[in-house]
Scaffold this motif. Structure first.
Motif, PDB file in Angstrom:
ATOM      1  N   SER A  29       0.817  -1.214   0.000  1.00  0.00           N
ATOM      2  CA  SER A  29       0.000   0.000   0.000  1.00  0.00           C
ATOM      3  C   SER A  29       0.847   1.258   0.000  1.00  0.00           C
ATOM      4  O   SER A  29       0.566   2.223  -0.738  1.00  0.00           O
ATOM      5  N   THR A  30       1.908   1.274   0.795  1.00  0.00           N
ATOM      6  CA  THR A  30       2.763   2.466   0.839  1.00  0.00           C
ATOM      7  C   THR A  30       3.565   2.616  -0.448  1.00  0.00           C
ATOM      8  O   THR A  30       3.757   3.732  -0.948  1.00  0.00           O
ATOM      9  N   ALA A  31       4.038   1.505  -0.998  1.00  0.00           N
ATOM     10  CA  ALA A  31       4.776   1.567  -2.259  1.00  0.00           C
ATOM     11  C   ALA A  31       3.899   2.122  -3.369  1.00  0.00           C
ATOM     12  O   ALA A  31       4.325   2.981  -4.163  1.00  0.00           O
ATOM     13  N   GLY A  32       2.667   1.639  -3.442  1.00  0.00           N
ATOM     14  CA  GLY A  32       1.764   2.150  -4.466  1.00  0.00           C
ATOM     15  C   GLY A  32       1.523   3.649  -4.301  1.00  0.00           C
ATOM     16  O   GLY A  32       1.505   4.400  -5.286  1.00  0.00           O
ATOM     17  N   LEU A  33       1.385   4.092  -3.052  1.00  0.00           N
ATOM     18  CA  LEU A  33       1.130   5.506  -2.800  1.00  0.00           C
ATOM     19  C   LEU A  33       2.318   6.379  -3.191  1.00  0.00           C
ATOM     20  O   LEU A  33       2.183   7.346  -3.940  1.00  0.00           O
ATOM     21  N   VAL A  34       3.510   6.042  -2.684  1.00  0.00           N
ATOM     22  CA  VAL A  34       4.666   6.923  -2.929  1.00  0.00           C
ATOM     23  C   VAL A  34       5.121   6.867  -4.386  1.00  0.00           C
ATOM     24  O   VAL A  34       5.579   7.876  -4.933  1.00  0.00           O
TER      25      VAL A  34
END
Length: 229
Positions: A29-34
């Motif tokens: 989730s964080t990888a997709g966001l950043v």
């Protein structure tokens, strides 16, 4: 003693598996966001702000969800134990017969099942029924606060990897470094989760890596499109 030790080992494995899955969620989730934000802007401040916000929102959401889920499970187990305690007080003979039938259904002869039921009832009737009839270990009910804190830590640990990977390198290296780091971490999570669950490792790794790659590709494409628009 053997049943208690087996239950404890099973509980620890379940916690470990949940921790790996929580870290996996944090990574994806964080990888997709950043990566999506990095596709829209080269501002390190904007990327860091979005990543930290995503980390906090995701970890707190995971913690709250786990707390609610485990609390509901614990309440249900307590209710089942209370019903069993009441039945043991009101109909002890019927409960003894029921325990005998349950043990006989597990492969014991009728006479041996009766003898075992009597001995278990004399030792601790509620514990015997909780284990055999309900599948509950009365002394090892899940603590919702422990579950919430573990989920928060697992998600945070996973989310920190893509967050650091995207903000530390220079602008031209951010996305490639993040993609490599994330896919490597997802492959490791796949290996660990497969080993814990006794599943085929290659399939788990492939599923994890492909899912993460697709998520980053989609968010990066959308971020790039929005940034250019």
């Amino acid at each position: 003693m053997t049943d208690t030790r087996s239950a404890a080992i099973s509980t620890r494995l379940n916690w470990l598996r949940a921790g790996v899955l929580g870290a996996n969620d944090g990574i994806i989730s964080t990888a997709g966001l950043v990566v999506g934000v990095a596709g829209a802007t080269t501002s390190r401040t904007a990327i860091l702000t979005a990543g930290v916000a995503g980390l906090l929102a995701g970890s707190l959401s995971m913690a709250a969800g786990e707390y609610v889920s485990v609390s509901s499970q614990r309440d249900s187990e307590w209710a089942a134990l209370e019903v069993e305690r009441r039945e043991l007080a009101q109909e002890p003979e019927a409960e003894l017969d029921e325990l005998t039938e349950l043990l006989a259904a597990r492969g014991l002869s009728r006479d041996l099942a009766r003898e075992a039921a009597v001995q278990l009832t004399e030792r601790d009737a509620l514990r015997a029924h909780a284990r055999v009839e309900l599948g509950i270990e009365p002394d090892e009910l899940a603590n919702p606060w422990h579950a919430a804190f573990a989920s928060l830590l697992a998600f945070t640990a996973g989310a920190l990897l893509p967050l650091l990977a995207v903000v530390l390198p220079g602008a031209s290296w951010r996305v490639p470094v993040t993609v490599v780091a994330v896919l490597g971490a997802l492959a490791l999570c796949g290996v660990v989760s497969a080993r814990l669950g006794g599943a085929p490792v290659p399939r788990a790794v492939l599923r994890n890596v492909v899912g993460g790659a697709v998520a980053m590709a989609v968010t990066y494409a959308v971020g790039t499109w929005l940034g250019s628009a």
